[in-house]
Design an enzyme around this catalytic site. Structure first.
Site, PDB file in Angstrom:
ATOM      1  N   GLY A  90     -11.034 -14.497 -38.055  1.00 53.97           N
ATOM      2  CA  GLY A  90     -10.492 -14.456 -36.706  1.00 53.97           C
ATOM      3  C   GLY A  90      -9.769 -15.733 -36.333  1.00 53.97           C
ATOM      4  O   GLY A  90     -10.054 -16.815 -36.849  1.00 53.97           O
ATOM      5  N   ARG A 154      -9.217 -10.385 -42.748  1.00 52.29           N
ATOM      6  CA  ARG A 154     -10.651 -10.464 -42.994  1.00 52.29           C
ATOM      7  C   ARG A 154     -11.047  -9.956 -44.384  1.00 52.29           C
ATOM      8  O   ARG A 154     -12.225  -9.733 -44.652  1.00 52.29           O
ATOM      9  CB  ARG A 154     -11.403  -9.686 -41.909  1.00 52.29           C
ATOM     10  CG  ARG A 154     -11.253 -10.301 -40.523  1.00 52.29           C
ATOM     11  CD  ARG A 154     -12.167  -9.636 -39.510  1.00 52.29           C
ATOM     12  NE  ARG A 154     -12.043 -10.217 -38.191  1.00 52.29           N
ATOM     13  CZ  ARG A 154     -12.701 -11.297 -37.765  1.00 52.29           C
ATOM     14  NH1 ARG A 154     -13.535 -11.913 -38.583  1.00 52.29           N
ATOM     15  NH2 ARG A 154     -12.541 -11.753 -36.540  1.00 52.29           N
ATOM     16  N   ASP A 185     -18.240 -17.140 -43.584  1.00 53.35           N
ATOM     17  CA  ASP A 185     -17.988 -16.214 -44.695  1.00 53.35           C
ATOM     18  C   ASP A 185     -16.771 -16.636 -45.510  1.00 53.35           C
ATOM     19  O   ASP A 185     -16.765 -16.524 -46.742  1.00 53.35           O
ATOM     20  CB  ASP A 185     -17.794 -14.795 -44.161  1.00 53.35           C
ATOM     21  CG  ASP A 185     -19.113 -14.168 -43.722  1.00 53.35           C
ATOM     22  OD1 ASP A 185     -20.063 -14.154 -44.523  1.00 53.35           O
ATOM     23  OD2 ASP A 185     -19.198 -13.704 -42.579  1.00 53.35           O
ATOM     24  N   LYS A 211     -13.736 -23.438 -39.385  1.00 50.11           N
ATOM     25  CA  LYS A 211     -13.083 -22.770 -38.259  1.00 50.11           C
ATOM     26  C   LYS A 211     -13.964 -21.668 -37.711  1.00 50.11           C
ATOM     27  O   LYS A 211     -14.436 -20.827 -38.458  1.00 50.11           O
ATOM     28  CB  LYS A 211     -11.741 -22.186 -38.730  1.00 50.11           C
ATOM     29  CG  LYS A 211     -10.961 -21.379 -37.707  1.00 50.11           C
ATOM     30  CD  LYS A 211     -11.327 -19.898 -37.581  1.00 50.11           C
ATOM     31  CE  LYS A 211     -11.422 -19.119 -38.850  1.00 50.11           C
ATOM     32  NZ  LYS A 211     -11.883 -17.709 -38.575  1.00 50.11           N
ATOM     33  N   THR A 212     -14.225 -21.658 -36.436  1.00 49.56           N
ATOM     34  CA  THR A 212     -14.749 -20.496 -35.723  1.00 49.56           C
ATOM     35  C   THR A 212     -14.978 -20.885 -34.277  1.00 49.56           C
ATOM     36  O   THR A 212     -15.559 -21.936 -33.999  1.00 49.56           O
ATOM     37  CB  THR A 212     -16.057 -19.925 -36.313  1.00 49.56           C
ATOM     38  OG1 THR A 212     -16.583 -18.929 -35.425  1.00 49.56           O
ATOM     39  CG2 THR A 212     -17.118 -20.987 -36.504  1.00 49.56           C
ATOM     40  N   ASP A 214     -16.982 -19.456 -32.402  1.00 52.55           N
ATOM     41  CA  ASP A 214     -18.395 -19.223 -32.091  1.00 52.55           C
ATOM     42  C   ASP A 214     -19.226 -20.495 -32.141  1.00 52.55           C
ATOM     43  O   ASP A 214     -20.321 -20.543 -31.587  1.00 52.55           O
ATOM     44  CB  ASP A 214     -18.989 -18.199 -33.052  1.00 52.55           C
ATOM     45  CG  ASP A 214     -18.448 -16.798 -32.826  1.00 52.55           C
ATOM     46  OD1 ASP A 214     -17.699 -16.607 -31.854  1.00 52.55           O
ATOM     47  OD2 ASP A 214     -18.764 -15.902 -33.632  1.00 52.55           O
TER      48      ASP A 214
END
Length: 573
Positions: A90, A154, A185, A211-212, A214
């Site tokens: 994402g 993805r 992941d 990277k994220t 979240d």
């Protein structure tokens, strides 16, 4: 594979302004006439769990030490390097600056070095779909949001055939290195590729970048936070604060707001610290307390009743999108569904329902039809339930309505309840990056370039001490295998990088816990406003400040950055 790039003629004044911004970098990355040296930053560490299994699965890359970058002193030219880069998973604000930092480092060390961008995510590696990234191309994306310079995807490199095709493409391009920009992941994929390439004697080294949005890709090994979290949290906080002001103005609605955060509640916690909602549910606390849906509903209703007694029939409730997985009874139901959906050939919902345990089947039947359907839909590429498609806030509103109706009949609730639901997710992924993310990501890109020039593989590029002055930032690499454990995916045990959850004994949660009872009843709403691009207000997120220390007390010599973090944070609470 053709790709249409953005047209700067259509840009707003702010976009043009951001294109011209020069990110601040730590001194170790500033001198490009001499190569950075990599030195061990400590002894090799083992993963906290599953060490023997990880060592067996990664015999060629396991046991490497953490690395620090040290500024070089002897000028020398870099050999011509060919590096590939891919955006995976994402979107998160700052990805373009990782690429621009990587590009700038490579061409500064040797103008003949080349950077290839794989298109559409990891599938671009497997299929050999790429473009050559040039200076003129990079200049159109500097300091801007999105992943559209090369796109993302993805797809995962999982099968032997996919590993072979990826190796063939890297060999054909004669790549010296490959940078994988992604979440847990995706960086797991980076670890697997590094191991495979080394085992098959391919010269291509692999480095990951954290990277994220979240915020669940960090560790005590030196990864302080993932990029994109700062920007996304600031966007969501502005939206929540606007809604809180609207709620207080109208005085008649409860707003239930679901925020991104599939496996961790960092975004919800940061937004709570920024905006002071009446209720913020933290998934990790729900799991620790072994709370049930009924228990959570009671807690929310108790606060609504208390506010009604004070004459307030409005409020703001924020929840992480992954909350439903933290509720033990629901988590067990989802685990059973994941196993059944992975093993069943037919998508027969009735047949799958009949195979559930008695407790899970009873809970499944209790849930509203829409939620049951959302629990059964296709899994994501990692075999996880797609929690972003489960409207947990709608479920909570439904349960609260039922409970308040019963309390009204019993005479214990005398107020009114009307609710509106919201989901903030995509709004924060491709925002123009905060100044923090601009500078952090650019430094990550240059760090990745320095690690590859040094010839290391199986590492994640890291920048530490990022809560302080740029002059004090430290750069280096963390072995990817240090962050791994074994988890159940698609019905099988898989090595994956362990997600970092909210720690209930650490300062960010404890700070929230100290204030939440007051926020529940009083209207303490705080509005941080939109992201600011004035360097005087270049303030990192509150979570980072609380975890690692106050921002620097003085103006940075490099940027004029006024580090007002601690004072601002205290005023916020």
């Amino acid at each position: 594979m053709e790709r249409t790039h953005i047209d700067v003629k259509e840009f707003s004044p702010l976009q043009h302004l951001r294109l011209g911004y020069t990110p601040n970098i730590p001194p170790v990355l500033a001198n490009t006439t001499a190569p950075c040296r990599v030195v061990p930053g400590g002894h090799p560490d083992s993963p906290p769990v599953d060490a023997a299994t990880i060592q067996r699965l990664f015999p060629h890359t396991y046991g490497q030490p953490p690395l620090d970058l040290v500024a070089g002193t002897t000028p020398s030219a870099s050999p011509v390097l060919k590096i590939g880069v891919v955006l995976s998973g994402g979107q998160a604000a700052g990805g373009h600056n990782v690429i621009s930092g990587l590009y700038d480092y490579l061409v500064a060390r040797n103008p003949h070095s080349q950077l290839f961008g794989f298109l559409g995510g990891p599938i671009g590696i497997m299929k050999g779909q790429y473009i050559k990234i040039t200076g003129s191309l990079v200049d159109r994306y500097r300091n801007l949001g999105g992943f559209d310079i090369i796109g993302t995807g993805r797809d995962k490199i999982e099968t032997e055939k996919q590993f072979e095709s990826s190796r063939d493409i890297c060999a054909r391009l004669e790549l010296d290195g490959l940078v994988i920009i992604g979440g847990d992941d995706s960086n797991t994929n980076a670890a697997l590729l590094a191991e495979y390439f080394k085992a098959t004697n391919l010269k291509t080294k692999v480095v990951g970048v954290p990277k994220t949005i979240d915020g669940d890709l960090k560790s005590d090994h030196g990864v302080e936070l993932s990029f994109g979290f700062d920007s996304a949290a600031k966007v969501y906080s502005e939206l929540i604060a606007n809604i809180a002001t609207d709620a207080r103005s109208a005085g008649k609605y409860y707003h239930f707001i679901r925020l991104m955060g599939r496996s961790a509640s960092h975004i919800t916690l940061e937004c709570a610290l920024q905006t002071h909602p009446n209720i913020a549910l933290i998934g990790e606390e729900v799991a620790q307390k072994q709370e049930t849906l009924a228990g959570i509903t009671k807690e929310v209703c108790d606060i609504i009743c208390a506010r009604a007694d004070a004459g307030k029939n409005f409020g703001v409730v924020i929840i992480p999108e992954g909350l439903i997985e933290f509720i033990p009874e629901v988590h067990k139901l989802i685990e059973e569904l994941n196993e059944l959906l992975a093993s069943q050939k037919e998508d027969d919902k009735d047949a799958i329902r009949s195979l559930l345990s008695d407790a899970s089947r009873k809970l499944y039947d209790f849930l509203p039809h829409d939620i049951r359907h959302q629990l059964m839909i296709d899994r994501d590429p990692h075999g996880n339930v797609q929690v972003s498609k489960i409207e947990t806030e709608t479920l909570l509103i439904h349960l609260v309505k039922v409970e308040l109706k019963a309390r009204k009949s019993a005479g214990t609730f005398k107020g009114s309840f009307a609710a509106l639901n919201h989901f903030f997710g995509y709004e924060g992924r491709c925002v123009i990056p905060s100044l923090f993310d601009c500078n952090y990501c650019y430094s990550l890109g240059r760090t990745a370039g320095a690690l590859l020039e040094a010839g290391v593989t199986g590492y994640m590029a890291v920048v530490r001490h990022v809560w302080g002055r740029y002059e004090d930032w430290k750069c280096g690499g963390v072995p990817l295998t240090n962050m791994m454990n074994v988890e159940r995916r698609k019905g099988k045990d898989k090595p994956v990088i362990k997600k970092a959850l909210v720690e209930l004994d650490k300062k960010p949660f404890l700070e929230f816990k100290k204030h939440r009872a007051r926020w529940a009843i009083e209207d303490c709403y705080r509005n941080p406003g939109p992201i600011q691009y004035n360097e005087a207000w270049d303030e990192p997120n509150i979570t980072l400040q609380l975890e690692y220390g106050p921002a620097a007390p003085a103006v940075s010599k490099t940027s004029g950055r006024q580090a007002v973090g601690r004072a601002v944070h205290k005023a916020a609470l």
